[in-house]
Design an enzyme around this catalytic site. Structure first.
Site, PDB file in Angstrom:
ATOM      1  N   CYS A 102       0.153   2.450   8.951  1.00  0.00           N
ATOM      2  CA  CYS A 102       1.101   1.547   8.322  1.00  0.00           C
ATOM      3  C   CYS A 102       0.616   0.101   8.293  1.00  0.00           C
ATOM      4  CB  CYS A 102       2.359   1.672   9.181  1.00  0.00           C
ATOM      5  SG  CYS A 102       3.696   0.618   8.786  1.00  0.00           S
ATOM      6  N   CYS A 145       7.812  -5.080  15.482  1.00  0.00           N
ATOM      7  CA  CYS A 145       7.431  -4.115  16.521  1.00  0.00           C
ATOM      8  C   CYS A 145       6.028  -4.475  17.031  1.00  0.00           C
ATOM      9  CB  CYS A 145       7.438  -2.695  15.969  1.00  0.00           C
ATOM     10  SG  CYS A 145       9.040  -2.236  15.304  1.00  0.00           S
ATOM     11  N   CYS A 168       3.619   8.379   0.936  1.00  0.00           N
ATOM     12  CA  CYS A 168       4.306   7.443   1.811  1.00  0.00           C
ATOM     13  C   CYS A 168       4.329   6.091   1.092  1.00  0.00           C
ATOM     14  CB  CYS A 168       3.520   7.364   3.122  1.00  0.00           C
ATOM     15  SG  CYS A 168       4.080   6.083   4.229  1.00  0.00           S
ATOM     16  N   CYS A 197       2.704  -2.752  15.561  1.00  0.00           N
ATOM     17  CA  CYS A 197       2.600  -2.477  14.121  1.00  0.00           C
ATOM     18  C   CYS A 197       1.965  -3.621  13.326  1.00  0.00           C
ATOM     19  CB  CYS A 197       3.987  -2.160  13.576  1.00  0.00           C
ATOM     20  SG  CYS A 197       4.015  -1.910  11.798  1.00  0.00           S
ATOM     21  N   GLU A 216       0.815  -1.207   0.000  1.00  0.00           N
ATOM     22  CA  GLU A 216       0.000   0.000   0.000  1.00  0.00           C
ATOM     23  C   GLU A 216       0.850   1.259   0.000  1.00  0.00           C
ATOM     24  OE1 GLU A 216      -1.758  -1.511   3.640  1.00  0.00           O
ATOM     25  OE2 GLU A 216      -1.179   0.346   4.613  1.00  0.00           O
ATOM     26  N   CYS A 276       7.044  -7.075   7.158  1.00  0.00           N
ATOM     27  CA  CYS A 276       8.258  -6.584   7.809  1.00  0.00           C
ATOM     28  C   CYS A 276       8.691  -7.571   8.882  1.00  0.00           C
ATOM     29  CB  CYS A 276       7.998  -5.221   8.447  1.00  0.00           C
ATOM     30  SG  CYS A 276       9.460  -4.523   9.259  1.00  0.00           S
TER      31      CYS A 276
HETATM   32  N1  SAH Z   1      10.091   0.408   9.317  1.00  0.00           N
HETATM   33  C1  SAH Z   1      10.290   1.812   9.327  1.00  0.00           C
HETATM   34  C2  SAH Z   1       9.363   2.566   8.398  1.00  0.00           C
HETATM   35  C3  SAH Z   1       7.972   2.079   8.297  1.00  0.00           C
HETATM   36  S1  SAH Z   1       6.996   2.264   9.777  1.00  0.00           S
HETATM   37  C4  SAH Z   1      10.186   2.336  10.740  1.00  0.00           C
HETATM   38  O1  SAH Z   1       9.745   1.604  11.617  1.00  0.00           O
HETATM   39  O2  SAH Z   1      10.558   3.484  10.944  1.00  0.00           O
HETATM   40  C5  SAH Z   1       6.723   4.017   9.769  1.00  0.00           C
HETATM   41  C6  SAH Z   1       6.299   4.587  11.104  1.00  0.00           C
HETATM   42  O3  SAH Z   1       4.942   4.235  11.403  1.00  0.00           O
HETATM   43  C7  SAH Z   1       7.148   4.114  12.256  1.00  0.00           C
HETATM   44  O4  SAH Z   1       7.551   5.194  13.051  1.00  0.00           O
HETATM   45  C8  SAH Z   1       6.176   3.210  12.982  1.00  0.00           C
HETATM   46  O5  SAH Z   1       6.525   3.069  14.316  1.00  0.00           O
HETATM   47  C9  SAH Z   1       4.871   3.902  12.771  1.00  0.00           C
HETATM   48  N2  SAH Z   1       3.684   3.094  13.027  1.00  0.00           N
HETATM   49  C10 SAH Z   1       3.547   1.752  12.964  1.00  0.00           C
HETATM   50  N3  SAH Z   1       2.295   1.383  13.307  1.00  0.00           N
HETATM   51  C11 SAH Z   1       1.620   2.528  13.573  1.00  0.00           C
HETATM   52  C12 SAH Z   1       0.281   2.810  13.984  1.00  0.00           C
HETATM   53  N4  SAH Z   1      -0.623   1.847  14.152  1.00  0.00           N
HETATM   54  N5  SAH Z   1      -0.058   4.111  14.187  1.00  0.00           N
HETATM   55  C13 SAH Z   1       0.837   5.101  13.975  1.00  0.00           C
HETATM   56  N6  SAH Z   1       2.105   4.885  13.593  1.00  0.00           N
HETATM   57  C14 SAH Z   1       2.501   3.616  13.396  1.00  0.00           C
HETATM   58 FE1  SF4 Z   2       8.552  -2.886  10.610  1.00  0.00          FE
HETATM   59 FE2  SF4 Z   2       6.349  -1.772  11.506  1.00  0.00          FE
HETATM   60 FE3  SF4 Z   2       8.495  -1.926  13.070  1.00  0.00          FE
HETATM   61 FE4  SF4 Z   2       8.508  -0.234  10.968  1.00  0.00          FE
HETATM   62  S1  SF4 Z   2       7.185  -0.124  12.754  1.00  0.00           S
HETATM   63  S2  SF4 Z   2      10.110  -1.669  11.607  1.00  0.00           S
HETATM   64  S3  SF4 Z   2       7.258  -1.431   9.523  1.00  0.00           S
HETATM   65  S4  SF4 Z   2       7.318  -3.661  12.292  1.00  0.00           S
END
Ligand code: SAH
Ligand code: SF4
Length: 351
Positions: free
Chosen positions: A330, A113, A102, A116, A89, A109
């Site tokens: 995300c 985390c 974006c 996420c 997406e 991934c």
């Molecule tokens: N993997 C990279 C980039 C993709 S995630 C990273 O982690 O930086 C991009 C951002 O979206 C990250 O800061 C992540 O922590 C945040 N993110 C993930 N899930 C989210 C959610 N449900 N609401 C808001 N931000 C979120």
């Molecule tokens: Fe991966 Fe989501 Fe963590 Fe970014 S925030 S590193 S996309 S698991």
């Protein structure tokens, strides 16, 4: 067949030279695609028929399929299907000062985390450079407007797909191509320290954002597995070294999770950690998702956190919430699509 969109200008020139064609022919093809937006070799009328045939049998020039699009006033969210059937997406954000997109860098991934959606579904594969480039081409074509900035903050960890992401950047940054200025391109990492050093050595003016999300190792390791490999001390040292080397300010992303990392103590600890560094903090209100138990911080907690950072003279902004009503966080759209498919497959198997 390799996609033509995987080639930056230099590698296309190299290919043309290798088949005995002139350099300017490669530049013409590049210009057809990125300046004239012609996605069909037959229509590249200043190339000989022979050359057009050769290109047709060598390169795939197909675009991505838009399977779903959710639209609101400030956001368009796109779900794309790749040629192998995987979904990714991208999100278009409409600002007064221009449009930003974006993009995703991987299918899923592996960083895992806890908060996420993309991490929940694990990595299927890396995206090729052209699959990232086409997210932008597709959106410009659909929205009929130019994109002025790009953030690599969609699904995936860009520094876990470093070479392809760097090639993607070269393609969109090319002044004869999509021509997005380096200062308008930002890569966001969860903190792969060795890659931060590599990125610092690229000699380009693109930006770095680091997802910190916690001010100490105990808390960060609980919500981000990556912290067990590269802890906060190593990460902050890398950020400092990056700033020293590139002279560029780094964005620190801090997701506010209710009763997890949004207390006054956390804010003070974060301020102490970042004191004296040329960074600015972007506080991100959490976008709640149906599968994960974390909650969004209250408005009061967000403001309190912001005030404490301000009082400590840390540059800080609160991220405007985009498309909260349309699964814009995300990985959410892909997750719901994958689930629909799994459900569908399960049903057909049961029959
Ligand atoms: N993997 C990279 C980039 C993709 S995630 C990273 O982690 O930086 C991009 C951002 O979206 C990250 O800061 C992540 O922590 C945040 N993110 C993930 N899930 C989210 C959610 N449900 N609401 C808001 N931000 C979120
Ligand atoms: Fe991966 Fe989501 Fe963590 Fe970014 S925030 S590193 S996309 S698991």
């Amino acid at each position: 067949m390799q996609s033509i969109f995987d080639y930056d200008k230099q590698s296309l020139i190299d290919y043309f030279l290798s088949i005995g064609e002139k350099k300017f022919k490669a530049e013409q093809v590049y210009s057809w695609i990125y300046e004239k937006r012609v996605f069909n070799f037959d229509d590249m009328t200043n190339l000989s028929l022979d050359l057009r045939d050769k290109l047709k049998s060598t390169f795939d020039i197909s675009l991505l399929e838009i399977v779903r699009k959710q639209e609101s006033d400030d956001t368009n969210k796109y779900l794309f299907k790749l040629s192998d059937g995987n979904f990714i997406e991208a999100v278009l954000m409409k600002h007064d000062y221009g449009n930003s997109v974006c993009v995703s860098s991987q299918v899923g991934c592996n960083m895992g985390c806890a908060f996420c959606e993309s991490g929940r579904l694990k990595k299927v594969r890396d995206l090729l450079p052209g699959e990232i480039v086409r997210q932008i081409l597709m959106i410009e074509d659909d929205y009929k407007n130019r994109i002025s900035s790009v953030v690599v903050m969609g699904i995936g960890e860009p520094f876990d797909n470093y070479d392809n992401v760097m090639r993607f950047i070269r393609i969109i940054n090319d002044p004869k191509g999509i021509a997005i200025g380096a200062r308008h391109i930002t890569v966001s990492t969860s903190g792969l320290v060795p890659k931060i050093y590599e990125y610092a050595d690229e000699g380009i003016q693109t930006n770095l954002a680091v997802s910190l999300h916690a001010p100490n190792n105990e808390l960060r390791s609980k919500i981000m597995n990556v912290n067990k490999a590269y802890n906060i001390d190593l990460l902050i040292k890398a950020v400092k070294d990056y700033i020293d080397k590139t002279n560029r300010r780094v964005t620190i992303e801090y997701l506010l999770l209710k009763d997890v990392n949004d207390t006054s103590e956390c804010a003070q600890e974060l301020a102490d950690l970042l004191k004296g560094l040329n960074v600015y903090v972007n506080l991100i209100p959490y976008n709640e998702t149906s599968h994960i138990e974390f909650k969004k911080s209250t408005k009061e907690n967000i403001m309190n956190f912001y005030d404490i950072l301000k009082k400590n003279k840390i540059n800080v902004t609160i991220r405007r919430e985009f498309g909260g009503d349309i699964d814009a966080a995300c990985g959410q759209l892909r997750a719901s699509e994958v689930e629909r498919w799994n459900h569908f497959i399960l049903q057909t198997q049961e029959r």
